[in-house]
Design an enzyme around this catalytic site. Structure first.
Site, PDB file in Angstrom:
ATOM      1  N   GLY A  46       0.824  -1.180   0.052  1.00 26.10           N
ATOM      2  CA  GLY A  46       0.017   0.034   0.033  1.00 26.10           C
ATOM      3  C   GLY A  46       0.897   1.250  -0.115  1.00 26.10           C
ATOM      4  O   GLY A  46       0.367   2.412  -0.147  1.00 26.10           O
ATOM      5  N   HIS A  47       2.203   1.054   0.157  1.00 29.50           N
ATOM      6  CA  HIS A  47       2.930   2.523   0.098  1.00 29.50           C
ATOM      7  C   HIS A  47       4.189   2.213  -0.748  1.00 29.50           C
ATOM      8  O   HIS A  47       5.176   2.158  -0.634  1.00 29.50           O
ATOM      9  CB  HIS A  47       3.523   2.345   1.581  1.00 29.50           C
ATOM     10  N   PHE A  48       3.914   2.709  -2.026  1.00 32.07           N
ATOM     11  CA  PHE A  48       2.528   2.821  -2.761  1.00 32.07           C
ATOM     12  C   PHE A  48       2.427   1.684  -3.748  1.00 32.07           C
ATOM     13  O   PHE A  48       3.063   1.362  -4.220  1.00 32.07           O
ATOM     14  CB  PHE A  48       2.484   4.106  -3.360  1.00 32.07           C
ATOM     15  N   LEU A  53       7.819   2.120  -2.132  1.00 32.14           N
ATOM     16  CA  LEU A  53       9.053   2.861  -1.133  1.00 32.14           C
ATOM     17  C   LEU A  53       8.709   2.484   0.262  1.00 32.14           C
ATOM     18  O   LEU A  53       7.709   2.587   0.840  1.00 32.14           O
ATOM     19  CB  LEU A  53       9.296   4.348  -1.622  1.00 32.14           C
TER      20      LEU A  53
END
Lengths: 144, 85
Positions: A46-48, A53
């Site tokens: 989810g990041h991203f 990253l």
């Protein structure tokens, strides 16, 4: 030091054990550790989704965990908390495939508190520097 | 001694960034931690560093240091004793 030896020292476990290997260790003086970032790390989902990253706060957590190796004895079962973040600077991002070098040394200490300073780097580039205050709540001399 | 007490209070205010507070608002015998000034253990570490930097006094014995941190009076006495030593 890696694998089970790392797990013997720290209380953290998957998916939040963020130290893979300890390269140099002199308790109370200096620790150099490593974390290899793989695309399988849960936070990358989810990041991203479009550009994976490493969250900057996890660099701080990596330094805090590396700081656990400054203690001479194992921290498994002990109550250690992050109490303060000072002078954190993020100078670059980290991505899947990066091998991060975590360097920490003690800065000050008193009454169950240890302040450490450290840096996260990759291929000679410094990505993050910070001072962290770690608190051992089990300390009998804690004034608060 | 009273001059040193004021210096200690000023150091506490500056080091801990107790904005709006003046030295005469800190009671000599009120507890520094918990009730009284309400400092916590993080403040204690800041004070240890401040005392070393400002007065050149190192607190190496934690038990003695915690005793000294009881109030401004005990802290001033500790600094006076160790600075002279």
């Amino acid at each position: 030091m890696n694998g089970e030896a790392v797990k013997d020292q720290l209380p953290h476990r998957y998916p939040f054990l963020l130290v893979d290997r300890v390269l140099e260790r002199e308790p109370g003086v200096r620790v150099v550790a490593e974390k290899l970032l793989t695309i399988n790390e849960p936070y990358f989902q989810g990041h991203f989704p479009d550009k994976a990253l490493l969250p900057g706060v996890l660099m701080l957590e990596m330094l805090a965990q590396a700081g656990g190796f400054l203690e001479p004895g194992p921290l498994r079962g002990k109550a250690i908390f992050l109490a303060q973040v000072l002078d954190a600077r993020f100078k670059g991002a980290a991505f899947p495939g990066d091998k991060l070098r975590l360097e920490v040394s003690p800065d000050a200490g008193f009454g169950g508190l240890m302040r450490i300073k450290g840096s996260v780097s990759c291929d000679g580039r410094v990505l993050c520097t910070a001072k962290l205050l770690l608190k051992n709540v089990a300390s009998p001399t804690d004034p608060a | 001694m009273s001059e040193l007490k004021t210096e200690v209070k000023t150091m506490i205010i500056e080091r801990l960034k107790l904005e709006g507070m003046t030295p005469d608002q800190i009671d000599d015998t009120a507890p520094l931690f918990g009730e009284g000034l309400g400092l916590d253990s993080i403040d204690a570490l800041e004070l240890v560093l401040g005392i070393e930097q400002h007065f050149g006094v190192k607190i190496e014995d934690e038990a003695a240091g915690l005793q000294a941190f009881k109030n401004v009076e005990s802290l001033t006495a500790f600094i006076a004793e160790h600075r002279a030593a």
